[in-house]
Design an enzyme around this catalytic site. Structure first.
Site, PDB file in Angstrom:
ATOM      1  N   HIS A  90       0.859  -1.192   0.000  1.00  0.00           N
ATOM      2  CA  HIS A  90       0.000   0.000   0.000  1.00  0.00           C
ATOM      3  C   HIS A  90       0.895   1.242   0.000  1.00  0.00           C
ATOM      4  CE1 HIS A  90      -2.691   3.135   1.413  1.00  0.00           C
ATOM      5  NE2 HIS A  90      -3.663   2.396   0.909  1.00  0.00           N
ATOM      6  N   GLU A 162      -3.552   2.515  -7.360  1.00  0.00           N
ATOM      7  CA  GLU A 162      -3.884   3.591  -6.431  1.00  0.00           C
ATOM      8  C   GLU A 162      -2.902   4.752  -6.621  1.00  0.00           C
ATOM      9  OE1 GLU A 162      -6.387   2.068  -2.976  1.00  0.00           O
ATOM     10  OE2 GLU A 162      -4.325   1.939  -2.339  1.00  0.00           O
TER      11      GLU A 162
HETATM   12  P1  PGA Z   1      -9.190   6.491   0.228  1.00  0.00           P
HETATM   13  O1  PGA Z   1      -8.080   5.383   0.490  1.00  0.00           O
HETATM   14  O2  PGA Z   1     -10.384   5.796  -0.395  1.00  0.00           O
HETATM   15  O3  PGA Z   1      -9.504   7.064   1.594  1.00  0.00           O
HETATM   16  O4  PGA Z   1      -8.611   7.498  -0.699  1.00  0.00           O
HETATM   17  C1  PGA Z   1      -7.804   4.398  -0.456  1.00  0.00           C
HETATM   18  C2  PGA Z   1      -6.642   3.552   0.013  1.00  0.00           C
HETATM   19  O5  PGA Z   1      -5.747   4.093   0.687  1.00  0.00           O
HETATM   20  O6  PGA Z   1      -6.614   2.342  -0.254  1.00  0.00           O
END
Ligand code: PGA
Length: 258
Positions: A90, A162
């Site tokens: 992550h 992401e």
């Molecule tokens: P968020 O986080 O939806 O709060 O932007 C996504 C993540 O960190 O996986």
């Protein structure tokens, strides 16, 4: 797949209440896998509480060694019978805790070897994006992250795109910039291309790719309709039972409508 990453939020009681509320609202859907990633501390009690027809559990992180002198760490072998997935790499692990691709590759391999699936997170920073480096970053992170995986193991891999600049950090949830669906389409295509280069055409089609970063019930449909995107990794909105269950319903509707 709709996965909720609760990050370092909620105590045991609030986590249990959230599961209770989600259980009331979310129906059993064969076409949507709903995954909850609570704090490590709450995985065990929640594994007894969840309706396993509706939910699967994920860990937010784990160590790659099977056991040993690693104070404060939790091994994949200890999670093996409790969770189906482990989130690996992550952006908060990469950028706040300094995890590098080498470590991430070991975690992915250990996760799969221990019978769980990995949700490998990849994504460019604002700087990478401004420098036009998005595809190179995705290439490097996907190639390195899956280095120790075989094509037979690709079913156990989910890749979450992401973009670091789109992830809300709790304080500014809802005010973040988000990518346009066609940017996500390009990124999903680039990720699949890398998978094809490593494991062939079948793997390119089979691997699941999710989008994550400031998703909510308003923008969920747009991202879920993007070609090559199979789900959402939800942060902030996953702590809100109304928003998260709405997103599961939107995913259900979008697969029903094709
Ligand atoms: P968020 O986080 O939806 O709060 O932007 C996504 C993540 O960190 O996986």
């Amino acid at each position: 797949m709709i996965a909720g990453n609760w990050k370092m939020n909620l105590n045991a009681q609030l986590a249990s209440v959230l599961v209770h509320r989600l259980q009331e609202r979310i129906a059993t859907h064969k076409n949507v896998e709903v995954v909850l990633a609570p704090s490590m501390l709450h995985i065990q009690p929640l594994s007894l509480q969840i309706d396993k027809r509706k939910f699967k559990l994920a860990a937010q992180n784990a160590h790659f060694e099977d056991h040993g002198a690693f104070t404060g760490e939790v091994a994949m072998t200890q999670l093996q019978h409790l969770v189906s997935y482990v989130i690996i790499g992550h952006s908060e692990r990469r950028h706040v805790f300094g995890e590098k691709d080498d470590l991430i590759a070991k975690k992915v391999a250990s996760c799969v070897r221990n019978g769980m699936s990995a949700i490998l997170c990849v994504g460019e920073t604002n700087q990478d994006k401004a420098a036009g480096e998005t595809n190179n970053v995705l290439h490097d992170q996907v190639t390195a992250g899956l280095r120790n995986i075989t094509s037979a193991e690709i079913d156990n891999i989910v890749i979450a795109y992401e973009p670091v600049w789109a992830i809300s950090n709790g304080k500014d949830f809802g005010e973040k910039k988000t990518p346009k669906p066609y940017d996500v389409k390009d990124a999903a295509r680039a990720i699949r291309k890398n998978v094809r280069a490593m494991f062939g055409e079948q793997a390119e089609a089979k691997v699941r790719v999710m989008y994550g970063g400031s998703t909510n019930p308003e923008n969920a449909k747009g991202y879920l309709n993007v070609e090559g995107v199979d789900g959402l990794l939800v942060g902030g909105a996953s702590l809100n039972y109304e928003q998260f269950s709405k997103m599961v319903e939107i995913a259900h509707q979008s697969t029903v409508q094709g």
